[in-house]
Structures are given as C-alpha cells and as structure tokens.
Design an enzyme around this catalytic site. Sequence first.
Site, mmCIF file in Angstrom:
data_model
loop_
_atom_site.group_PDB
_atom_site.id
_atom_site.type_symbol
_atom_site.label_atom_id
_atom_site.label_comp_id
_atom_site.label_asym_id
_atom_site.label_seq_id
_atom_site.Cartn_x
_atom_site.Cartn_y
_atom_site.Cartn_z
ATOM 1 N NE ARG A 1 7.489 4.308 16.243
ATOM 2 C CZ ARG A 1 8.898 4.185 16.301
ATOM 3 N NH1 ARG A 1 9.514 4.032 17.257
ATOM 4 N NH2 ARG A 1 9.669 4.322 15.384
ATOM 5 C CG ASP B 1 -0.100 0.766 14.059
ATOM 6 O OD1 ASP B 1 -0.337 1.494 13.072
ATOM 7 O OD2 ASP B 1 -0.084 1.279 15.380
ATOM 8 C CE1 TYR C 1 -3.840 2.361 0.449
ATOM 9 C CE2 TYR C 1 -2.609 3.354 2.122
ATOM 10 C CZ TYR C 1 -3.692 3.093 1.240
ATOM 11 O OH TYR C 1 -4.403 4.233 1.654
HETATM 12 N N1 LIG Z 1 -10.074 6.820 4.155
HETATM 13 C C1 LIG Z 1 -8.872 7.224 4.623
HETATM 14 O O1 LIG Z 1 -8.581 7.145 5.681
HETATM 15 C C2 LIG Z 1 -7.838 7.199 3.367
HETATM 16 C C3 LIG Z 1 -6.732 7.751 3.818
HETATM 17 C C4 LIG Z 1 -5.675 8.035 2.932
HETATM 18 C C5 LIG Z 1 -5.739 7.589 1.678
HETATM 19 N N2 LIG Z 1 -6.905 7.172 1.216
HETATM 20 C C6 LIG Z 1 -7.252 6.824 -0.388
HETATM 21 O O2 LIG Z 1 -8.661 7.302 -0.550
HETATM 22 C C7 LIG Z 1 -9.095 6.055 -1.626
HETATM 23 C C8 LIG Z 1 -10.510 5.758 -1.134
HETATM 24 O O3 LIG Z 1 -10.298 5.266 0.137
HETATM 25 P P1 LIG Z 1 -11.882 4.836 1.111
HETATM 26 O O4 LIG Z 1 -11.415 5.154 2.458
HETATM 27 O O5 LIG Z 1 -12.932 5.326 0.318
HETATM 28 O O6 LIG Z 1 -11.608 3.170 0.829
HETATM 29 P P2 LIG Z 1 -12.818 2.171 0.167
HETATM 30 O O7 LIG Z 1 -12.101 0.822 0.456
HETATM 31 O O8 LIG Z 1 -13.978 2.408 0.880
HETATM 32 O O9 LIG Z 1 -12.980 2.358 -1.311
HETATM 33 C C9 LIG Z 1 -12.044 2.131 -2.296
HETATM 34 C C10 LIG Z 1 -12.937 1.850 -3.531
HETATM 35 O O10 LIG Z 1 -12.018 1.333 -4.579
HETATM 36 C C11 LIG Z 1 -12.418 0.193 -5.207
HETATM 37 N N3 LIG Z 1 -11.385 -0.727 -5.669
HETATM 38 C C12 LIG Z 1 -10.461 -1.095 -5.029
HETATM 39 N N4 LIG Z 1 -9.585 -1.815 -5.878
HETATM 40 C C13 LIG Z 1 -10.111 -1.336 -7.105
HETATM 41 C C14 LIG Z 1 -9.543 -1.923 -8.479
HETATM 42 N N5 LIG Z 1 -8.496 -2.789 -8.634
HETATM 43 N N6 LIG Z 1 -10.371 -1.549 -9.611
HETATM 44 C C15 LIG Z 1 -11.410 -0.602 -9.280
HETATM 45 N N7 LIG Z 1 -11.971 -0.465 -8.071
HETATM 46 C C16 LIG Z 1 -10.985 -0.907 -7.195
HETATM 47 C C17 LIG Z 1 -13.340 -0.645 -3.997
HETATM 48 O O11 LIG Z 1 -14.234 -1.471 -4.328
HETATM 49 C C18 LIG Z 1 -13.869 0.609 -3.273
HETATM 50 O O12 LIG Z 1 -15.156 1.167 -3.873
HETATM 51 C C19 LIG Z 1 -7.991 5.168 -1.559
HETATM 52 O O13 LIG Z 1 -7.481 5.401 -2.728
HETATM 53 C C20 LIG Z 1 -7.221 5.494 -0.459
HETATM 54 O O14 LIG Z 1 -6.089 4.679 -0.526
HETATM 55 C C21 LIG Z 1 -8.004 6.833 2.362
HETATM 56 O O1 LIG Z 2 -9.550 -1.970 16.123
HETATM 57 C C1 LIG Z 2 -8.591 -1.287 15.797
HETATM 58 C C2 LIG Z 2 -8.086 -0.889 14.931
HETATM 59 C C3 LIG Z 2 -6.831 -0.217 14.591
HETATM 60 N N1 LIG Z 2 -6.314 0.330 15.543
HETATM 61 C C4 LIG Z 2 -5.377 1.261 15.729
HETATM 62 O O2 LIG Z 2 -5.727 2.383 15.231
HETATM 63 C C5 LIG Z 2 -4.650 2.982 14.388
HETATM 64 C C6 LIG Z 2 -5.095 3.389 13.134
HETATM 65 O O3 LIG Z 2 -5.625 2.077 12.388
HETATM 66 P P1 LIG Z 2 -6.289 2.318 10.998
HETATM 67 O O4 LIG Z 2 -6.468 0.643 10.554
HETATM 68 O O5 LIG Z 2 -7.644 2.826 11.104
HETATM 69 O O6 LIG Z 2 -5.539 2.947 9.972
HETATM 70 P P2 LIG Z 2 -4.216 3.440 9.675
HETATM 71 O O7 LIG Z 2 -3.810 4.606 10.458
HETATM 72 O O8 LIG Z 2 -3.078 2.292 10.099
HETATM 73 O O9 LIG Z 2 -4.182 3.491 8.338
HETATM 74 C C7 LIG Z 2 -4.888 4.337 7.420
HETATM 75 O O10 LIG Z 2 -4.294 5.476 7.188
HETATM 76 C C8 LIG Z 2 -3.845 5.871 6.199
HETATM 77 C C9 LIG Z 2 -4.605 5.373 4.851
HETATM 78 O O11 LIG Z 2 -4.232 5.592 3.849
HETATM 79 C C10 LIG Z 2 -5.323 4.083 5.364
HETATM 80 O O12 LIG Z 2 -6.066 3.985 3.835
HETATM 81 C C11 LIG Z 2 -5.927 4.000 6.359
HETATM 82 O O13 LIG Z 2 -6.509 2.787 6.806
HETATM 83 C C12 LIG Z 2 -3.532 2.101 14.586
HETATM 84 O O14 LIG Z 2 -2.552 2.461 15.300
HETATM 85 C C13 LIG Z 2 -3.932 0.802 14.874
HETATM 86 O O15 LIG Z 2 -3.136 0.018 15.496
HETATM 87 C C14 LIG Z 2 -6.898 -0.086 16.937
HETATM 88 O O16 LIG Z 2 -6.336 0.345 18.226
HETATM 89 N N2 LIG Z 2 -8.034 -0.928 17.078
#
Ligand SMILES: NC(=O)c1ccc[n+]([C@@H]2O[C@H](COP(=O)([O-])OP(=O)(O)OC[C@H]3O[C@@H](n4cnc5c(N)ncnc54)[C@H](O)[C@@H]3O)[C@@H](O)[C@H]2O)c1
Ligand SMILES: O=c1ccn([C@@H]2O[C@H](COP(=O)(O)OP(=O)(O)O[C@H]3OC[C@@H](O)[C@H](O)[C@H]3O)[C@@H](O)[C@H]2O)c(=O)[nH]1
EC number: 4.1.1.35
Length: 346
Positions: free
Chosen positions: A304, A302, A176
């Site tokens: 920090r 993870d 990722y």
């Molecule tokens: N939500 C967050 O906290 C967060 C943080 C940083 C970056 N992002 C980025 O934002 C974007 C959206 O995140 P989200 O939280 O909505 O996630 P999400 O998993 O809800 O949405 C991702 C979407 O992409 C689709 N998808 C996955 N692989 C695919 C593929 N190969 N072809 C076509 N569709 C595909 C999934 O079906 C889904 O609808 C992602 O690119 C993610 O990396 C999200």
């Molecule tokens: O049940 C849980 C899940 C997660 N966590 C902690 O919560 C923190 C956040 O974890 P998350 O899984 O929500 O997300 P992360 O911050 O690791 O990654 C995230 O940040 C950047 C994005 O690009 C990723 O798509 C998003 O998932 C981590 O430290 C994890 O250890 C818990 O303490 N309990």
Amino acid sequence: MAKEASNGDNHAASKPPPSPSPLRNSKFFQSNMRILVTGGAGFIGSHLVDKLMENEKNEVIVADNYFTGSKDNLRKWIGHPRFELIRHDVTESLLVEVDQIYHLACPASPIFYKYNPVKTIKTNVIGTLNMLGLAKRVGARILLTSTSEVYGDPLVHPQEESYWGNVNPIGVRSCYDEGKRVAETLMFDYHRQHGIEIRIARIFNTYGPRMNIDDGRVVSNFIAQAIRGEPLTVQAPGTQTRSFCYVSDMVDGLIRLMEGENTGPINIGNPGEFTMLELAETVKELINPEVEISMVENTPDDPRQRKPNITKAKELLGWEPKIKLRDGLPLMEEDFRTRLGVPLKK
Ligand SMILES: NC(=O)c1ccc[n+]([C@@H]2O[C@H](COP(=O)([O-])OP(=O)(O)OC[C@H]3O[C@@H](n4cnc5c(N)ncnc54)[C@H](O)[C@@H]3O)[C@@H](O)[C@H]2O)c1
Ligand SMILES: O=c1ccn([C@@H]2O[C@H](COP(=O)(O)OP(=O)(O)O[C@H]3OC[C@@H](O)[C@H](O)[C@H]3O)[C@@H](O)[C@H]2O)c(=O)[nH]1
C-alpha cells in the site's frame, strides 16, 4: 649463504623476457577488471553495462537467458573486444574468471515473475547460490540486486534497512519477495562462513528507457497507454504509493555500492513518493492530456505504500538521486515513441 643454483630451471628464469613481450597485446594485460553482469540484457542491467563499458579498464561479460531481456539492449556492444555475451540460465552453474559479479538475473515485473513462480524462486535461490559459488571459487566480489519488496506491505514508513518487513510467505508475490529475502540470507551466510565480499542493494521502483513496452509495470504501462491514446489503467484504489528512481541514478548507486566498503543492505531509490492516481495525472499532463484515467481491479498483496529512507546511501555512498520524476518521464517517452513508431506531433 645459499649457493647460487645453476640448474636448468633457474637458467630459464634468469633469461631476459622477450621484448616487447608477446603478452603485451593480450587483452588480459590491457584490462584490469573483469566484470560479470547476470541479467545484463534486461532493463537496469543493460544501462549498467553501458556505464561499465565507458571505463576502458573494464572487460564485461553478460550472462542472460533472455526471459525478459533482449540482445537488442546490448546491440552496440556485440563484437566489441572488451565485451562478451553468453546465453546462460543462472539456475545452472557457470565458471568464468572474473573480479566482480553484479547479480541482477531475475524477472522484475510482477506479471513476469508470477508467470512461472517456481522458476522465479529457483532463479532467486539456486541462481544466487550458483553465483555465490562462483564468487567463492574465483575470489570475486558479488553484488545482489535485492528489492524494496523484501519489506512486503510495510508497516513502517518510510522504510529503513533495519526494518524486517511484513511479507506474506505463501502469497502470489512470495516467489519474488521471499526469493529475494533468501537470496539476501545466502549472501550473508557466504560472507560470514566463507569470507566472500558481498554487497546488497535494495532497489526501489526504477524506470527509464528500454523498459519492455509490455512489461506490465506501472510507468511503462502508463507511458505506452498515453502514447497509444488508451485509458491509463490505475489499479484500485489508486491511493497506493511508490517512489520512482530514474535508471541512470540507479546505475550510479549500484556502482558506488560495488566500489565502496559497505556490504549493505542499502536502499537505493528516489524518496519522491506518489500515489498511482498522481502518477497517472502527471503522465496525462506531460504526454497526452486527452487520455482518460480508468480504475481497474488490483492484484493480491499489492503493497500500500513505499518510500525509501536513503540516509545510509547518502552517508555511506555519498549518493542521492538527481533526476526528478517530471524530468525522467519525458526521456522515457522519447524512447517509447521511437520504439512504438509514434512520433511527437509538432
Ligand atoms: N526495476 C525495478 O524497479 C527493480 C526494483 C527492485 C529490484 N530490481 C531488481 O533488479 C534486477 C533487474 O531488474 P530489471 O528491472 O532490469 O528487470 P528485467 O526483467 O528487465 O531484467 C532481468 C534480466 O534477467 C534475465 N533473467 C531472468 N531470469 C534469468 C535466469 N534464470 N538466468 C539468466 N538470466 C535471467 C532476464 O532475461 C532479464 O534480462 C532484478 O534482479 C530485479 O529484481 C528491479
Ligand atoms: O497498469 C498498472 C500497473 C500497476 N499499477 C500499480 O502500480 C503500482 C506499482 O506496480 P508495478 O507493477 O510497477 O511494481 P511494484 O511496485 O508492484 O513492484 C516493483 O517494485 C519492486 C521491484 O522489485 C519489482 O521488480 C517491481 O516490479 C502497484 O500499486 C500497482 O497496483 C497500476 O496502477 N496500473
């Protein structure tokens, strides 16, 4: 002076157009912005689609393979004349005539992106290449949703865009975070080599309604656990920090970035920083004071600490988040209660 031609071609050109033109009712004449949203059936993508559809001049096409997204998130737009939904995997090429591409397709929850890491890296690398190829072919502007994970386990705090990060290239999260780093590289190479108009958003943890209930991310886990009356699972040590942005603020930032003049990368996130223990305490207080907090094992690599420096977003986009965590959590609780079928006790 050139003699006025009187051949058949010019005769056709000089004929007055039919009035009213039959093309007047064509959708292509009514809409002046065709927008592709990859990953539009997901959490952030579907909220972005809602916002884009509010503008009657926008025609929105979603391409999604439904790995983590769902048609349900787009239910209200299916059948709308300005909306199209295509089941499509971005690792395959796509040809659609569009003016803008919001490229979100990629699983975002660590549980899902680690499930099939080879597919995740293909989605980030081949998927982004395909979307850049499309942007080049049709002359579209393209925005990539990159991530705060490009900073890895950051040694600089808060993180500003000039920081190059501290990323493990061979770890379980690399599909990722390294995938997104390559995607950013591809964006800039297409920009420099082919003049493609690019925008890069580095998104920090975002939360809100429509997250998958069993998504695995921390806010959705804690809210679902609190509603079900299950212990809130804080992954050790619980002192790790994150900064949480409400989804409507995020969508506003993404649209401003797309519409503005700056390529980025630009951090979009809420600088309010919380430890996971603080988050658990807040969810407990707001949603279910009876619930326990339990410490469970963490996963490798993870990060920090994480908090965005959003100076660039403020100065270049005039953007900053409006919704505080304490105001956003109850909005998400409402949506989770409806979907879990657990109404609030009065
Ligand atoms: N939500 C967050 O906290 C967060 C943080 C940083 C970056 N992002 C980025 O934002 C974007 C959206 O995140 P989200 O939280 O909505 O996630 P999400 O998993 O809800 O949405 C991702 C979407 O992409 C689709 N998808 C996955 N692989 C695919 C593929 N190969 N072809 C076509 N569709 C595909 C999934 O079906 C889904 O609808 C992602 O690119 C993610 O990396 C999200
Ligand atoms: O049940 C849980 C899940 C997660 N966590 C902690 O919560 C923190 C956040 O974890 P998350 O899984 O929500 O997300 P992360 O911050 O690791 O990654 C995230 O940040 C950047 C994005 O690009 C990723 O798509 C998003 O998932 C981590 O430290 C994890 O250890 C818990 O303490 N309990």
